[in-house]
Design an enzyme around this catalytic site. Structure first.
Site, PDB file in Angstrom:
ATOM      1  CG  HIS A   1      58.491 -50.092   7.122  1.00 13.37           C
ATOM      2  ND1 HIS A   1      59.375 -51.147   7.106  1.00 13.37           N
ATOM      3  CD2 HIS A   1      59.032 -49.136   6.321  1.00 13.37           C
ATOM      4  CE1 HIS A   1      60.414 -50.837   6.329  1.00 13.37           C
ATOM      5  NE2 HIS A   1      60.225 -49.629   5.831  1.00 13.37           N
ATOM      6  CG  ASP A  34      59.127 -46.939   3.665  1.00 11.02           C
ATOM      7  OD1 ASP A  34      59.396 -48.053   3.177  1.00 11.02           O
ATOM      8  OD2 ASP A  34      59.708 -46.485   4.667  1.00 11.02           O
ATOM      9  CB  THR A  47      64.623 -44.792   2.027  1.00  5.29           C
ATOM     10  OG1 THR A  47      63.502 -45.637   2.280  1.00  5.29           O
ATOM     11  CG2 THR A  47      64.137 -43.409   1.624  1.00  5.29           C
ATOM     12  CG  ASN A 107      67.854 -45.586   4.955  1.00  8.93           C
ATOM     13  OD1 ASN A 107      67.953 -45.046   3.846  1.00  8.93           O
ATOM     14  ND2 ASN A 107      66.877 -46.415   5.268  1.00  8.93           N
TER      15      ASN A 107
HETATM   16 ZN    ZN Z   1      62.128 -46.231   1.047  1.00  6.22          ZN
HETATM   17 ZN    ZN Z   2      61.178 -48.578   4.342  1.00  7.29          ZN
END
Ligand code: ZN
Ligand code: ZN
Ligand code: ZN
Length: 540
Positions: free
Chosen positions: A304, A300, A74, A95
């Site tokens: 997940h 997202d 992301t 991230n």
């Molecule tokens: Zn993402």
């Molecule tokens: Zn993700």
């Protein structure tokens, strides 16, 4: 005569210059977090005319658009869309990553030098300071002498902060738990604007703590697997990951308002807030182009949790289509049809749940990192007669203890190459590269080029590992992302509105092309590190 000259002069001054007329009054950059390209085609039949299909029918569809680096996460994704380059240059390599100099894990948007605004929690201590280059929103600010605004909005802090750029007027993200509101940081402002406070104090957000059921009858959802299966996690407090979900009841065991992030309502809240921003910040109202960035994160969280093939994902995209339609209608009303330009893309795709792929005989699986770490540790002790040569393992990268290597009189490059030759023999490792190889060679094709584009000499590790296709370090339920394979790299790219042609292409485009395309449309400088090319065929 004097009167006539004054009148003529007034007319000339009041008429926008040709350059201004060609420019949109507002650019809206939309990122749908974890949206695979095939979601556009898989759910197409059920999309309405005002959302995704409006972009396709009126605008330009780049059908073969990809990420061109590893890792597809992301933070790097949002930075790359808006800076027009890759982690190699903008420096957002993940991230969270291990900082070699601070000797600790750091987060891509954290900033200890600023304070939270709108919350007593530390969730607001954020800024784009770790991103090394400018976004097109920054360049628009510079070009317009700071008269054009830029505002970033998302559920995720990094989804709001990185796109809007360093010189943004504001970035807002969602604080869950017991608060349920949009917050910011002192990097942007001392206090939230009145309209944000009003939005936060209204009953709007709380009203979404209701039932999540399918938008249409569940037996009409043909583009996904059965609701009850072994590949979904679901929520604490509910035995099965099946509709309907009573959020009023479930929120207490699932982080209070945080539960909304994992439902389509997280996207609706972002749409509500974006529409308020357009109105209250008077975006697209004067002659200086404004930039609004909107990132939908719930897609997202849901991916997940429930995976690529779930009923929950199908429902989420049918509902997101409606939220997009609401935003486009608000833009028509406030800014005017033909006065604004929108693009929509994603920050990465996602892999189908490997345990599901396995059940249909497609090569896939899960990595046992613990076992590999032990094996490597034993090898290192045996080979170099030293412990603790490895400082950190994260994001498929190994960071070596360079001081220790030096003090033992070992050669860093030799240690790196020795590890490369050891790890390549491990199970489900496809390729291994040393930092030395990536620093001294120019890789231009294949997976090596993707790794190279994601490699930042200053920040990346000493050893970089590429696992086998569809092998992930993740739970047995839900989907994830991060690889350089098509399921992670292939994402939608749609443009529509002012200055955009109608059409489509299968010609390959890459994410770093987006920012130069928007910069070309606006006639402004490209972001300072941009490596992509303007997509000429998209522009009128
Ligand atoms: Zn993402
Ligand atoms: Zn993700
Ligand atoms: Zn389900």
């Amino acid at each position: 005569m004097k009167y006539l000259i004054t009148l003529l002069l007034a007319l000339v001054l009041a008429t926008p210059s040709v350059a201004q007329e060609k420019k949109p009054k507002l650019v809206v950059g939309i990122v749908v977090d974890q949206m695979r390209y095939d979601y556009l085609t898989r759910f197409e039949d059920r999309f309405g005319d005002g959302g995704f299909k409006r972009m396709i029918n009126e605008g330009f569809n780049c059908k073969n658009n990809h990420y061109n680096y590893i890792p597809t996460y992301t933070g790097p994704g949002h930075a790359s869309v808006f800076t027009g380059t890759t982690p190699k240059t903008h420096g957002i390599i993940a991230n969270n990553w291990y900082d070699k100099y601070e000797k600790k894990m750091v987060y891509c948007a954290e900033d200890d030098t600023v304070e939270s605004v709108g919350t007593t929690s530390s969730d607001g201590k954020m800024s784009p300071q770790r991103m090394k280059t400018t976004t097109f929103a920054d360049e628009n600010r510079l070009f317009t002498q700071m008269r054009g605004k830029s505002i970033g909005i998302s559920v995720k802090d990094r989804g709001a902060i990185l796109p809007a750029g360093h010189s943004a007027n504001a970035a807002y993200w969602f604080r869950g738990k017991s608060e349920g509101k949009f917050i910011s940081s002192t990097y942007y402002m001392k206090d939230l604007p009145e309209w944000v406070k009003e939005f936060n104090n209204s009953k709007k957000i709380k009203s979404y703590l209701k039932e999540w059921n399918t938008l249409y009858k569940i037996d009409t959802y043909k583009e996904s697997g059965s609701d009850l299966n072994d590949y979904e996690r679901g929520f604490t407090g509910k035995k099965t990951a099946t509709f309907p979900y009573d959020l009023k009841k479930l929120n207490r065991l699932n982080g209070g308002f945080d539960i909304l992030k994992s439902t389509p309502y997280g996207n609706s809240i972002v749409a509500d807030f974006a529409i308020e921003a357009i109105k209250n910040e008077a975006l697209g109202k004067d002659e200086y182009t404004d930039v609004l960035t909107v990132s939908f994160s719930s897609t997202d969280y849901i991916g997940h949790n429930f995976g690529v093939n779930s009923k929950e994902i199908e429902d989420t995209y049918l509902r997101l289509d409606k939220d997009l339609e609401r935003i486009f209608k608000a833009l028509d009303r406030r800014v005017g049809k033909g006065n604004y330009t929108v693009f929509l893309t994603s920050d990465h795709g996602a892999v189908n749940v490997p345990s599901y792929l396995k059940s249909v005989k497609i090569p896939s699986g899960y990595l046992n990192n613990g076992e590999a770490k032990e094996q490597l540790k034993a090898f290192m002790v045996n080979k170099f007669k030293a412990e603790d040569l490895i400082e950190n393992v994260s994001n498929n990268q190994i960071f070596l203890n360079r001081e220790k290597i030096k003090s033992l009189g070992l050669d860093l490059v030799e240690v790196q190459e020795t590890i490369v030759n050891e790890i390549i023999n491990y199970k489900h490792v496809y390729k291994v590269f040393s930092a030395h190889a990536l620093s001294t060679n120019e890789y231009t094709t294949g997976i090596e080029a993707l790794l190279h584009n994601g490699f930042n000499q200053k920040r990346s590790g000493d050893i970089l590992i590429i696992p086998d296709p569809a092998y992930i370090s993740y739970s047995l339920t839900g989907s994830t992302h991060g690889s350089g394979l098509n399921y992670d790299t292939h994402v939608p790219l749609l443009f529509f509105g002012k200055g955009i042609k109608h059409g489509e292409t299968y010609k390959k485009t890459v994410i770093p092309d987006i920012a130069p395309t928007i910069s070309a449309l606006l006639g402004i400088s490209f972001p300072n590190g941009a490596s992509g090319q303007p997509l000429e065929f998209v522009l009128e």
